[in-house]
Design an enzyme around this catalytic site. Structure first.
Site, short mmCIF file in Angstrom:
data_model
loop_
_atom_site.label_atom_id
_atom_site.label_comp_id
_atom_site.label_asym_id
_atom_site.label_seq_id
_atom_site.Cartn_x
_atom_site.Cartn_y
_atom_site.Cartn_z
N PHE A 1 7.80 4.42 8.75
CA PHE A 1 8.11 3.35 9.68
C PHE A 1 8.42 2.04 8.96
O PHE A 1 8.85 1.10 9.57
CB PHE A 1 6.95 3.12 10.65
N GLY A 2 8.15 2.01 7.66
CA GLY A 2 8.38 0.79 6.91
C GLY A 2 7.25 0.56 5.94
O GLY A 2 6.32 1.36 5.85
N PRO A 3 7.31 -0.54 5.18
CA PRO A 3 6.28 -0.79 4.17
C PRO A 3 4.97 -1.21 4.81
O PRO A 3 4.95 -1.80 5.89
CB PRO A 3 6.87 -1.93 3.36
N VAL A 4 3.88 -0.91 4.11
CA VAL A 4 2.56 -1.28 4.60
C VAL A 4 1.88 -2.12 3.54
O VAL A 4 1.84 -1.73 2.37
CB VAL A 4 1.71 -0.03 4.88
N LEU B 1 0.83 -1.20 0.00
CA LEU B 1 0.00 0.00 0.00
C LEU B 1 0.86 1.25 0.00
O LEU B 1 0.52 2.26 -0.60
CB LEU B 1 -0.87 0.04 1.27
N ALA B 2 1.93 1.20 0.73
CA ALA B 2 2.75 2.39 0.86
C ALA B 2 4.10 2.01 1.42
O ALA B 2 4.26 0.97 2.05
CB ALA B 2 2.08 3.39 1.79
N GLY C 1 5.96 3.66 3.97
CA GLY C 1 5.90 4.76 4.93
C GLY C 1 7.19 4.93 5.68
O GLY C 1 8.15 4.20 5.48
N ASP D 1 4.35 12.24 14.99
CA ASP D 1 4.30 12.29 13.54
C ASP D 1 2.91 12.66 13.03
O ASP D 1 2.36 12.00 12.15
CB ASP D 1 4.76 10.94 12.96
N LYS E 1 1.81 -3.50 8.86
CA LYS E 1 2.90 -2.53 8.86
C LYS E 1 4.16 -3.19 9.40
O LYS E 1 4.20 -3.63 10.53
CB LYS E 1 2.48 -1.34 9.74
#
Ligand SMILES: *[C@@H]1O[C@H](CO)[C@@H](O)[C@H](O)[C@H]1NC(C)=O
Ligand SMILES: *[C@@H]1O[C@H](CO)[C@@H](O)[C@H](O)[C@H]1NC(C)=O
Ligand SMILES: *[C@@H]1O[C@H](CO)[C@@H](O)[C@H](O)[C@H]1NC(C)=O
Ligand SMILES: *[C@@H]1O[C@H](CO)[C@@H](O)[C@H](O)[C@H]1NC(C)=O
Ligand SMILES: *[C@@H]1O[C@H](CO)[C@@H](O)[C@H](O)[C@H]1NC(C)=O
Ligand SMILES: *[C@@H]1O[C@H](CO)[C@@H](O)[C@H](O)[C@H]1NC(C)=O
Ligand SMILES: *[C@@H]1O[C@H](CO)[C@@H](O)[C@H](O)[C@H]1NC(C)=O
Ligand SMILES: *[C@@H]1O[C@H](CO)[C@@H](O)[C@H](O)[C@H]1NC(C)=O
Ligand SMILES: *[C@@H]1O[C@H](CO)[C@@H](O)[C@H](O)[C@H]1NC(C)=O
Ligand SMILES: *[C@@H]1O[C@H](CO)[C@@H](O)[C@H](O)[C@H]1NC(C)=O
Ligand SMILES: *[C@@H]1O[C@H](CO)[C@@H](O)[C@H](O)[C@H]1NC(C)=O
Length: 855
Positions: free
Chosen positions: A560-563, A555-556, A558, A701, A577
């Protein structure tokens, strides 16, 4: 003719009876005089001259119907001194109960009532001393003079009361020592002399004198004695000598058939453990034991567990040696346990959870460490763990019980708490000296109460005035040599961007094989799903839900890491996540942290559904948010552009199986009412994290892409609490996203985030909501090369806020409200953190301007 006789008899009886008691020197006369002179009007229901006195309420006569043997006049409001020649003349009187009135004095002829067996004058205001002729009551079985204002010595003549079984003189002002004469009352079963001013020691042979004595209460005097006085203790089951001057050892006291022992607040000494070593007392008879506030030392009873029937145990405030928590798990009847200030060390054993009848638990003021154990909360009403060294979370079961408890105190520990149903005042007073500032509960209903209490305009006006003052100061400051800083900020912002593009901590190898391989047996790694513990989901299910973490489900990417997006068994739609950076936390610590986050529930937070610790990776699993995030919706991003942490853009087109059809971002966000709703919801979520949790959770954040809309189009804030699991090693993480960096982080290198840094970022999101513009890199008319913050702040300062309003919403609501909301954003984005309002205040301000129904 029969009828006529009957009528004349009726008439006769009507006239005769009143005559019979109006005659002087009859019992009827004395009783009616008594009532009359004690303030009862003749018209009262109590004594009715039309009725024979033996039928009056509380009056009982002998067989002749001429003499009163019992008079009960409790609680009639009788007041004053009882005059002579009233009840003192009821020569056959056996029972007299005048308790609970306002009688202040007794008649001198009272003491001639030689037939009296039961006398109850308790709960009056009788003062003066008891005369010696109390000894006339040779037949008296029970005397209750408690709760009066009697003073002087207890007369020696009570020695004549040989039939006396019950002696209650408690709560008066009797003084001097207990008379030796009392030893003559050998029928005594109950003695209560508590709460007087008696002093001296007990008469010699006191305990030998009363073979039938069952209860003895001498509490609250100044009686002096030693443990050895109790050597002759025989029949007593209830002993209360609390609050006197007894000293020495308590060993002699523990004897059959004692069940209730209250030795508290004396000066007993000695090693308490010897009680069990040196007595043959059968502990299974013990029901109540209070040894608190003495000077006992040594170790606690070695085997308290023998006291199977114990309901009340108080050992508080003694001088015991440092020791572990006693073994009490077998005391299944225990309702009250007080081990306050008993030098306990170590952890509270998990076995206390077996005390299912516990009503009160006080373990305050010890040196206990570790977590608060699970407690059986069914009956729990009072809990005091203050002044210890306990840490960790408060167990959920307890947390849920707190609002229903009488009292609790967690002060001076190192505990965390997140609760929404406790009033701020309670929470505050129960968390003194906790490591962080005072927590305040923040559930929406509380805010409702809050905001109605305050005057709308006044609130905002006050904050505005304050901030205008600092604004002046800030302007002066800016004028003199603060130009450098502005440019520094700009430089930093670009540096940030570049860092992100090049390498830095933010790029993640989405070809995830590297870490997936770490997990040897995917089916043996559990995935914890909080609400569905029985589902038994494993890492293998995560793999198949995301096609082995394939790019197709991404999905993204981000911060913090991939989602990834996926459906877990049971049809649970989730966003997965992967927290790439790892941290210094051990697996156990990370799990605890995630469990904690999982319990934090608020209607405006994206709930953490579960988690998984797979190899080195920590994976957070969230409810999937159907309606995308604010950044996409607001800035109408073209599909396919993946922004930071956005895990919903692709659903925007494909997902047609949820109720809300993709209205298109334009459609959704084009009313002031809806944008206000998002602002308020987000503010509530943050207020909850800041003020409803102890220690407060700082989000770190906040940005448009952290605010999601759920299935019902309710705004929900995501990613709270992740920073901690993510690790502290990455300063950049803790300093917000590009465009959302509070100025204090540019000024001071090692400035750590505070709730006020969240407030700053919220201010920017609020500006975005009202202006429809991005925080940086958008087109800000009249002021090129700037940021959203500086543009809007300048306009607000010049009182031209309305210029900034997004044309899409301008017509959909009162412009004053939007301008006012800009002012709130203005306050939030103050340069100095201390000038920014708290999130709780912001909720109040936003709530006060709630747009009305039809927009
Ligand atoms: C006294 O008793 C008579 C007869 O029972 C009754 O009629 C009358 O109301 C009573 N008076 C009062 C003050 O209660
Ligand atoms: C005396 O009266 C009071 C109040 O009515 C009552 O509570 C108490 O039990 C009575 N005392 C005795 C010894 O019965
Ligand atoms: C109690 O008695 C004393 C005198 O012994 C008197 O001074 C005091 O006012 C009395 N208190 C009440 C409440 O009646
Ligand atoms: C008891 O108290 C009285 C004052 O109420 C005092 O005069 C007397 O000395 C005291 N007796 C003892 C033994 O302490
Ligand atoms: C002992 O007496 C004191 C004072 O009256 C009271 O507070 C306490 O509850 C009593 N203890 C028991 C076991 O009843
Ligand atoms: C109780 O027993 C211990 C040893 O078990 C002994 O040292 C102590 O003197 C005894 N105390 C009494 C009061 O009997
Ligand atoms: C203590 O009393 C209980 C019940 O009265 C009895 O069952 C038990 O055997 C007694 N224990 C001892 C050691 O005497
Ligand atoms: C525990 O005992 C101490 C000393 O008597 C007392 O101050 C405290 O109030 C008690 N705690 C509870 C919860 O009753
Ligand atoms: C509290 O416990 C920690 C370990 O959990 C210890 O390091 C610290 O010294 C303790 N503090 C006090 C005041 O006992
Ligand atoms: C408080 O507890 C946290 C863990 O919950 C721990 O990291 C911290 O060191 C503790 N602080 C003190 C002073 O014991
Ligand atoms: C909690 O305990 C602390 C420390 O003893 C005390 O200062 C505070 O008043 C207590 N709060 C409540 C609500 O009992």
């Amino acid at each position: 003719m029969g009828f006529g006789l009957f009528v004349s008899m009726l008439v006769l009886s009507f006239f005769l009876k009143p005559l019979s008691f109006q005659q002087q020197n009859t019992d009827g006369y004395f009783v009616s005089e008594f009532f009359k002179k004690m303030g009862l009007p003749p018209s009262s229901q109590i004594y009715n001259s039309s009725v024979h006195f033996c039928s009056w309420r509380g009056v009982f006569c002998d067989a002749s119907k001429e003499q009163v043997i019992e008079l009960g006049a409790s609680g009639l409001g009788l007041s004053g001194t009882i005059p002579d020649t009233t009840i003192g003349k009821l020569t056959k009187l056996q029972i007299l109960d005048l308790s609970n009135n306002r009688i202040t004095g007794l008649p001198s002829d009272l003491w001639s009532l030689g037939s009296l067996k039961i006398l109850n004058l308790s709960l009056n205001q009788i003062s003066g001393s008891l005369p010696n002729n109390i000894g006339n009551f040779g037949l008296l079985q029970s005397i209750d003079l408690s709760s009066n204002n009697l003073s002087g010595e207890i007369p020696e003549s009570i020695t004549s009361l040989v039939s006396l079984q019950e002696l209650r003189l408690d709560r008066n002002r009797f003084e001097q020592s207990i008379p030796i004469g009392i030893l003559g009352c050998e029928s005594l079963v109950h003695i209560d002399l508590s709460s007087n001013r008696l002093n001296g020691s007990l008469p010699d042979g006191f305990f030998a004198a009363f073979p039938k004595l069952k209860t003895l209460n001498l509490a609250g005097n100044e009686i002096y004695g030693r443990g050895s006085d109790f050597l002759e203790l025989k029949s007593i089951t209830t002993l209360n000598i609390s609050g006197n001057l007894f000293q020495d050892s308590v060993i002699e006291i523990f004897k059959e058939p004692l069940e209730v022992i209250d030795l508290s607040r004396n000066q007993f000494q000695g090693h308490i453990s010897q009680v069990q070593l040196n007595t043959s007392y059968n502990w299974s008879h013990l029901v109540y034991l209070d040894l608190s506030e003495n000077q006992l030392n040594g170790e606690l009873f070695h085997n308290l567990n023998q006291a199977r029937n114990l309901k009340h145990l108080n050992l508080a405030f003694n001088r015991f040696t440092r020791q572990e928590f006693p073994q009490i798990e077998m005391l299944s009847s225990l309702e009250y346990l007080n081990l306050s200030k008993t030098s306990l060390i170590g952890q509270v054993p998990a076995a206390v959870s077996r005390l299912s009848n516990l009503h009160t638990l006080d373990i305050s003021d010890n040196h206990l460490i570790g977590q608060i154990p699970l407690l059986s909360v069914k009956n729990l009403q009072v809990l005091d763990v203050s002044i210890n060294n306990m840490s960790g979370d408060i167990p959920v079961s307890l947390l849920e019980k707190l609002p229903w408890m009488e009292r609790f105190n967690f002060s001076y520990n190192n505990l965390t708490l997140c609760a929404s149903e406790i009033t701020p005042e309670t929470l505050q007073s129960s968390f003194y000296g906790s490591l962080n500032s005072c927590p305040i509960a923040a559930n929406p209903s509380l805010f409702k109460r809050r905001s109605t209490r305050h005057n709308k305009g006044l609130n905002l006006a006050l904050v505005l005035t304050l901030s205008m003052v600092c604004l002046l100061a800030a302007l002066l400051f800016l004028a003199f040599g603060c130009r450098r800083k502005t440019s520094m900020w700009a430089v930093k912002q670009t540096a940030w961007k570049e860092e992100q593009n090049i390498s830095g901590p933010f790029s993640f190898q989405t070809d995830s094989t590297t870490w997936v391989a770490d997990v040897k047996q995917a089916t043996s790694v559990q995935v914890v799903i909080f609400e569905k513990p029985l589902l038994n989901i494993t890492f293998a299910d995560l793999l198949s839900a995301t096609s082995n973490f394939d790019r197709g489900t991404l999905l993204a990417e981000g911060k913090f890491g991939p989602v990834y997006r996926g459906f877990l068994p049971g049809g649970i739609h989730v966003a997965v996540k992967v927290l790439v950076h790892g941290s210094t936390l051990t697996d156990q610590e990370a799990a605890r942290e995630l469990e904690y986050l999982g319990r934090i529930k608020h209607p405006n937070l994206v709930p953490l559904t579960g988690y998984c610790l797979a190899g080195d990776q920590r994976i957070a699993i969230y409810d999937y948010m159907e309606n995308g995030n604010l950044q996409n919706l607001l800035h109408d991003l073209p599909l396919g552009v993946q922004t930071t942490d956005d895990w919903s853009t692709d659903t925007w087109e494909e997902d047609d199986n949820n109720g809300i059809q993709n209205v298109g971002s334009g459609g959704l966000l084009t009313t002031w009412r809806f944008r206000h709703k998002i602002a308020l919801g987000t503010a509530r979520a943050l207020a909850f994290l800041h003020h409803g949790c102890s220690p407060p959770i700082i989000h770190i954040d906040i940005k448009a892409s952290s605010v999601y809309l759920d299935y019902n189009l309710e705004p929900r804030l995501s990613d709270f609490g992740l920073a901690k699991i993510f690790g502290n090693d990455l300063d950049e993480i803790s300093h917000g996203s590009p465009g959302y960096v509070p100025p204090e982080f540019f000024k001071l290198e090692n400035e750590s985030p505070t709730p006020k840094s969240d407030v700053y970022c919220f201010g920017i999101v609020l500006f975005e909501l009202i202006t429809g513009k991005k925080p940086i890199g958008d087109d800000y008319p009249e002021e090129k090369e700037s940021t959203l913050v500086s543009w809007v702040r300048e306009l607000v300062r010049k009182n031209k806020g309305s210029v900034a309003i997004d044309p899409k919403i301008r017509e959909t609501g009162p412009e004053e409200q939007m301008v006012e909301a800009l002012k709130i954003g203005y306050l939030c984005t103050a340069d100095l953190p201390s000038k920014r309002p708290s999130m709780q205040q912001i909720v109040g301000l936003l709530k006060d301007m709630e747009p009305s129904g039809n927009q």
